[in-house]
Design an enzyme around this catalytic site. Sequence first.
Site, PDB file in Angstrom:
ATOM      1  CD  GLU A 208     -35.317  28.197  -9.473  1.00 15.44           C
ATOM      2  OE1 GLU A 208     -35.996  27.157  -9.554  1.00 15.44           O
ATOM      3  OE2 GLU A 208     -34.547  28.434  -8.526  1.00 15.44           O
ATOM      4  CB  CYS A 242     -41.627  24.048 -13.399  1.00 13.84           C
ATOM      5  SG  CYS A 242     -41.805  24.770 -11.768  1.00 13.84           S
TER       6      CYS A 242
HETATM    7  P1  NAD Z   1     -39.315  29.986 -22.126  1.00 13.44           P
HETATM    8  O1  NAD Z   1     -37.946  29.556 -21.837  1.00 13.44           O
HETATM    9  O2  NAD Z   1     -39.834  29.817 -23.491  1.00 13.44           O
HETATM   10  O3  NAD Z   1     -39.536  31.532 -21.772  1.00 13.44           O
HETATM   11  C1  NAD Z   1     -39.200  32.070 -20.509  1.00 13.44           C
HETATM   12  C2  NAD Z   1     -38.833  33.524 -20.668  1.00 13.44           C
HETATM   13  O4  NAD Z   1     -37.684  33.604 -21.488  1.00 13.44           O
HETATM   14  C3  NAD Z   1     -39.894  34.401 -21.318  1.00 13.44           C
HETATM   15  O5  NAD Z   1     -39.954  35.645 -20.662  1.00 13.44           O
HETATM   16  C4  NAD Z   1     -39.367  34.583 -22.744  1.00 13.44           C
HETATM   17  O6  NAD Z   1     -39.732  35.801 -23.333  1.00 13.44           O
HETATM   18  C5  NAD Z   1     -37.887  34.545 -22.528  1.00 13.44           C
HETATM   19  N1  NAD Z   1     -37.159  34.115 -23.727  1.00 13.44           N
HETATM   20  C6  NAD Z   1     -37.622  33.386 -24.773  1.00 13.44           C
HETATM   21  N2  NAD Z   1     -36.660  33.216 -25.694  1.00 13.44           N
HETATM   22  C7  NAD Z   1     -35.558  33.847 -25.217  1.00 13.44           C
HETATM   23  C8  NAD Z   1     -34.243  34.040 -25.708  1.00 13.44           C
HETATM   24  N3  NAD Z   1     -33.861  33.557 -26.869  1.00 13.44           N
HETATM   25  N4  NAD Z   1     -33.388  34.726 -24.943  1.00 13.44           N
HETATM   26  C9  NAD Z   1     -33.751  35.220 -23.744  1.00 13.44           C
HETATM   27  N5  NAD Z   1     -34.987  35.089 -23.244  1.00 13.44           N
HETATM   28  C10 NAD Z   1     -35.881  34.414 -23.960  1.00 13.44           C
HETATM   29  O7  NAD Z   1     -40.217  29.204 -21.056  1.00 13.44           O
HETATM   30  P2  NAD Z   1     -41.779  29.216 -20.914  1.00 13.44           P
HETATM   31  O8  NAD Z   1     -42.367  28.453 -22.052  1.00 13.44           O
HETATM   32  O9  NAD Z   1     -42.264  30.589 -20.652  1.00 13.44           O
HETATM   33  O10 NAD Z   1     -41.982  28.396 -19.561  1.00 13.44           O
HETATM   34  C11 NAD Z   1     -42.060  27.027 -19.517  1.00 13.44           C
HETATM   35  C12 NAD Z   1     -40.782  26.410 -19.020  1.00 13.44           C
HETATM   36  O11 NAD Z   1     -40.384  27.006 -17.809  1.00 13.44           O
HETATM   37  C13 NAD Z   1     -40.929  24.937 -18.698  1.00 13.44           C
HETATM   38  O12 NAD Z   1     -39.804  24.251 -19.155  1.00 13.44           O
HETATM   39  C14 NAD Z   1     -41.002  24.898 -17.183  1.00 13.44           C
HETATM   40  O13 NAD Z   1     -40.591  23.703 -16.611  1.00 13.44           O
HETATM   41  C15 NAD Z   1     -40.106  26.024 -16.827  1.00 13.44           C
HETATM   42  N6  NAD Z   1     -40.461  26.536 -15.514  1.00 13.44           N
HETATM   43  C16 NAD Z   1     -39.591  26.365 -14.495  1.00 13.44           C
HETATM   44  C17 NAD Z   1     -39.940  26.816 -13.237  1.00 13.44           C
HETATM   45  C18 NAD Z   1     -39.010  26.655 -12.062  1.00 13.44           C
HETATM   46  O14 NAD Z   1     -39.262  27.273 -11.043  1.00 13.44           O
HETATM   47  N7  NAD Z   1     -37.962  25.874 -12.148  1.00 13.44           N
HETATM   48  C19 NAD Z   1     -41.152  27.453 -13.037  1.00 13.44           C
HETATM   49  C20 NAD Z   1     -41.999  27.607 -14.109  1.00 13.44           C
HETATM   50  C21 NAD Z   1     -41.638  27.159 -15.357  1.00 13.44           C
END
Ligand code: NAD
Length: 453
Positions: A208, A242
């Site tokens: 997502e 998002c």
């Molecule tokens: P992110 O990708 O930075 O982090 C998400 C999760 O991934 C966190 O738990 C983080 O610890 C983990 N993570 C970070 N680096 C990682 C790695 N190298 N390997 C594995 N896991 C890792 O995202 P964010 O900043 O927390 O959220 C914002 C983003 O999420 C935006 O792009 C937004 O559009 C998207 N988002 C999408 C939805 C949806 O339903 N489609 C909903 C909310 C947010």
Amino acid sequence: MYETLKSVQQEYVFSGATKSSSFRKQQLTKLREMLTQHEDDLLKAVNKDLNKQKTEAFMTELGNVYQEISHAIDSLDEWMEPIKVKTPVSHTGSKSYILSEPYGSVLIIAPWNYPIQLTFSPLVGALAAGNCAVIKPSELTPHTSSAIAAAVRATFPQELVTVVEGDAKTAEALLDQPFDYIFFTGSVAVGKIVMRKAAEHLTPHTLELGGKSPAIVTEDAKLDLAAKRIAWGKFTNAGQTCIAPDYVLVDENVYKKFMKKLQDHAYSMFSDRTKNGTYTQIVNEKHYDRLYQYLGNGSVALGGQYSREDRLISPTILTDVEWDAPIMQEEIFGPILPIFTYKTSAEALMRVRSLPNPLALYVFSEKEQTQQLFTEQLSFGGGCINDTIMHVANPYLPFGGKGPSGIGAYHGYESFRTFSHQKGMLKQTTKFDMPLRYKQGKLANKMIRNVFK
Ligand code: NAD
């Protein structure tokens, strides 16, 4: 350590303990009770992390989850039924159906922007489908993460649901384990890392992700309502949603009227909250600095106030933005809204198509033909006609992106499907045995062709 965690959960699922609908309903009921019991702690934590206020936080963090739980409990028996399907004449004598089975131990990785909803909403689907789950909440909202961990620890045994707190390193270590399913919500960049990790074990997964979701305001739209709904959808949660409208494309013939209304609505909805300190904060300095840079990408038509100390940017509307400006190169994910005009529908279509597939699309128009033009000719995850964001809260709609905005979908039945492996089953008769498949030669050749063609 994580290997043991995963193995214990897998054994639990394979023991058959999670199979029955009564067990699954019990767990969903427990989850609802847990959220009710820990509601205050969770809302306080999300207030500490993001300055989210109680009413907004309830609606956007917990409301959806309660709704998903009730919907799943009410629908579960029907969802779990084997699905009868047709059988072609080539298989005369047999019956066909689809059986849903749990994957096993599911890894849920959640982001920070709706840290409660985006942790528990996938969990509803995982439990409804009879899985166990390991949850990794975001380290960027540490108070919420530990409130989630405390609530889960007090409610579920580790072999069923457990929370592992930590950052990217923890997430990567978890991803090194062959979980049975990965459900990831977050950024495109990390989504790619998750997919690579999933490839190592050929683990099925849902991503997502995000993207630049446009709002298109056409000449025949009800401008006041369009402006109100766009202002709300964009600036709620300080634009850290998002599916928030990322930018607006407005027909140049109604641009002036629309802008006035957008400024008025954004001001009346959010100016007091910005002044009295109740507006949602930007999650951290890194994101604040990224957003602050965008303020210089156009002329400020509303807002533009900021404070690094409070991690606050007031709802800001930008005009005179170039299409190749930095703000248009990635998802904004903050309270800044660039407005563009278009002359023809073809130009609006071209603009949207020039960017990667968005997670959402919003079309404001009173004409069905115009609504169809944009919703059918453009590719996007999901969206609304004459509204923003609200599609996410309808459990009867699948929610997810397409390609760069995501892979797979969830919510309601779609969550059950996502977290279930579907076995295609053929039950053959033993009363007779059709001889055709065993035959060779000219006649058989002709008959076989007749059956299949
Ligand atoms: P992110 O990708 O930075 O982090 C998400 C999760 O991934 C966190 O738990 C983080 O610890 C983990 N993570 C970070 N680096 C990682 C790695 N190298 N390997 C594995 N896991 C890792 O995202 P964010 O900043 O927390 O959220 C914002 C983003 O999420 C935006 O792009 C937004 O559009 C998207 N988002 C999408 C939805 C949806 O339903 N489609 C909903 C909310 C947010």
